[in-house]
Enzyme design. Structure first.
Site, PDB file in Angstrom:
ATOM      1  N   ASN A 103       0.827  -1.208   0.000  1.00 54.60           N
ATOM      2  CA  ASN A 103       0.000   0.000   0.000  1.00 54.60           C
ATOM      3  C   ASN A 103       0.859   1.256   0.000  1.00 54.60           C
ATOM      4  O   ASN A 103       1.983   1.256   0.506  1.00 54.60           O
ATOM      5  CB  ASN A 103      -0.926   0.001   1.211  1.00 54.60           C
ATOM      6  CG  ASN A 103      -1.874  -1.192   1.207  1.00 54.60           C
ATOM      7  OD1 ASN A 103      -2.150  -1.762   0.155  1.00 54.60           O
ATOM      8  ND2 ASN A 103      -2.350  -1.581   2.373  1.00 54.60           N
ATOM      9  N   ASP A 105      -0.500   4.267   1.152  1.00 47.91           N
ATOM     10  CA  ASP A 105      -1.325   5.227   1.893  1.00 47.91           C
ATOM     11  C   ASP A 105      -0.765   5.641   3.244  1.00 47.91           C
ATOM     12  O   ASP A 105      -1.301   6.547   3.891  1.00 47.91           O
ATOM     13  CB  ASP A 105      -2.745   4.675   2.075  1.00 47.91           C
ATOM     14  CG  ASP A 105      -2.761   3.263   2.672  1.00 47.91           C
ATOM     15  OD1 ASP A 105      -1.936   2.971   3.563  1.00 47.91           O
ATOM     16  OD2 ASP A 105      -3.617   2.449   2.236  1.00 47.91           O
ATOM     17  N   HIS A 120       5.988  -0.380  -2.559  1.00 44.21           N
ATOM     18  CA  HIS A 120       5.646   0.421  -3.741  1.00 44.21           C
ATOM     19  C   HIS A 120       5.743   1.922  -3.487  1.00 44.21           C
ATOM     20  O   HIS A 120       5.216   2.709  -4.268  1.00 44.21           O
ATOM     21  CB  HIS A 120       4.234   0.069  -4.218  1.00 44.21           C
ATOM     22  CG  HIS A 120       4.111  -1.350  -4.661  1.00 44.21           C
ATOM     23  ND1 HIS A 120       2.932  -2.057  -4.627  1.00 44.21           N
ATOM     24  CD2 HIS A 120       5.047  -2.206  -5.166  1.00 44.21           C
ATOM     25  CE1 HIS A 120       3.137  -3.296  -5.074  1.00 44.21           C
ATOM     26  NE2 HIS A 120       4.416  -3.399  -5.409  1.00 44.21           N
ATOM     27  N   CYS A 179       9.734  20.548 -11.161  1.00 40.05           N
ATOM     28  CA  CYS A 179      10.669  20.570 -10.036  1.00 40.05           C
ATOM     29  C   CYS A 179      11.193  21.982  -9.815  1.00 40.05           C
ATOM     30  O   CYS A 179      11.625  22.659 -10.754  1.00 40.05           O
ATOM     31  CB  CYS A 179      11.830  19.617 -10.332  1.00 40.05           C
ATOM     32  SG  CYS A 179      13.144  19.632  -9.081  1.00 40.05           S
ATOM     33  N   CYS A 182      15.259  21.987 -10.695  1.00 44.05           N
ATOM     34  CA  CYS A 182      15.834  21.817 -12.028  1.00 44.05           C
ATOM     35  C   CYS A 182      14.810  21.920 -13.158  1.00 44.05           C
ATOM     36  O   CYS A 182      15.198  21.856 -14.331  1.00 44.05           O
ATOM     37  CB  CYS A 182      16.559  20.477 -12.113  1.00 44.05           C
ATOM     38  SG  CYS A 182      15.447  19.042 -12.189  1.00 44.05           S
ATOM     39  N   ASN A 245      -7.837 -12.834   3.634  1.00 45.92           N
ATOM     40  CA  ASN A 245      -8.247 -11.999   2.508  1.00 45.92           C
ATOM     41  C   ASN A 245      -9.700 -12.299   2.171  1.00 45.92           C
ATOM     42  O   ASN A 245     -10.171 -13.420   2.383  1.00 45.92           O
ATOM     43  CB  ASN A 245      -7.365 -12.292   1.284  1.00 45.92           C
ATOM     44  CG  ASN A 245      -7.631 -11.355   0.132  1.00 45.92           C
ATOM     45  OD1 ASN A 245      -7.398 -10.150   0.238  1.00 45.92           O
ATOM     46  ND2 ASN A 245      -8.127 -11.886  -0.973  1.00 45.92           N
TER      47      ASN A 245
END
Length: 282
Positions: A103, A105, A120, A179, A182, A245
């Site tokens: 996740n 979050d 991730h 950005c 740069c 699950n």
């Protein structure tokens, strides 16, 4: 629920300690964050952004950031649920030796969990694809608000990973920012589909899995190899795999036990049962 034989077996495994958690989007659905493939995912047609699409088109980046700018507020407001709190409590008791989450979050950490490996990445960080500088999502949110003072998109349906559904004209009216250092392209500090998880992070997860007493999967269908590989790795090293699950998973054949039940209530019950086990057998 307390009389469920599978839950009793899982309680015994957790009570032995050395548990490594691999959590997926199903753990966060009770916090109001939808997933791609679980019970909430089956009710929508969300197509995740791919890395190749994001870097290949300004229009794709505009679409992503417009939708995410609105949807991220939903993720940022989300609070940990009973499942996150249960994991934190089990870690506090010393029964969990590691937490790997798919996740993005940050809800494990918001619940007080320590040393969480974000496989991730995280939506609350932003990275520049040119210079590599990382910055906070809150800062980007402020910059995007300033760049779009009259942008009047309203909250719409929220897809996984804070992706809001917007009309084309709302997307086209959205102004991007680059950005500050740069002028490079900004990307959320998350792994898109089609992008590889950094190898050192993967190796850390492999090592953690090898040392586990049990690899416990929470709320992941394991459809994507990114998470499934750790189940296969556990099986190759004779590490027991347990899965909680809603719905079947790709890893069921490798599991010594599976529970197809809601995460929050199951983990709350598991926390209570392990406390009783500890009291009976100090």
């Amino acid at each position: 629920m307390y009389g469920d034989p599978a839950l009793a077996k899982l309680t015994d495994r957790i009570a032995d300690g050395g548990v490594v958690i691999l959590s997926g989007a199903g753990l966060s659905t009770e916090s109001g964050i939808p997933d791609y493939r679980g019970e909430t995912g089956r009710r929508r047609r969300a197509e995740p952004m791919t890395y190749q699409t994001f870097i290949g088109s300004v229009a794709a980046r505009r679409r992503y950031w417009a939708r995410s700018h609105l949807g991220w507020r939903h993720v940022a407001r989300a609070a940990p649920n009973a499942g996150h709190r249960a994991v934190t409590e089990l870690q506090r008791r010393g029964l969990i030796s590691g937490i790997i989450t798919q996740n993005v979050d940050g809800l494990h950490q918001a619940a007080g969990a320590q040393d969480v490996i974000e496989l991730h990445g995280s939506l609350d960080r932003v990275t520049c694809l040119a210079c590599g500088r990382r910055s906070s999502r809150a800062l980007l949110d402020q910059r995007l608000r300033e760049a779009n003072p009259r942008w009047d998109a309203q909250d719409a349906a929220i897809n996984p990973d804070g992706d809001a559904v917007l009309a084309d004209d709302q997307v086209e009216a959205f102004h991007l920012v680059d950005c500050r250092d740069c002028g490079g392209v900004l990307k959320p500090d998350v792994i898109f589909f089609g992008e590889n998880v950094p190898r050192p992070r993967v190796e850390e997860c492999y090592a953690l899995t090898e040392r586990a007493g049990t690899l416990l999967i929470l709320g992941s269908s394991l459809t994507v190899m990114s998470g499934y590989r750790f189940v296969r790795h556990a099986a190759e090293h004779a590490v027991p795999v347990a899965i909680v699950n809603q719905g079947s998973t790709r890893g069921d054949a490798h599991a010594v036990l599976t529970l197809d039940t809601p995460l929050g209530s199951t983990l709350t019950a598991l926390t209570a049962l392990t406390a009783r086990t500890s009291a009976i057998d100090p």
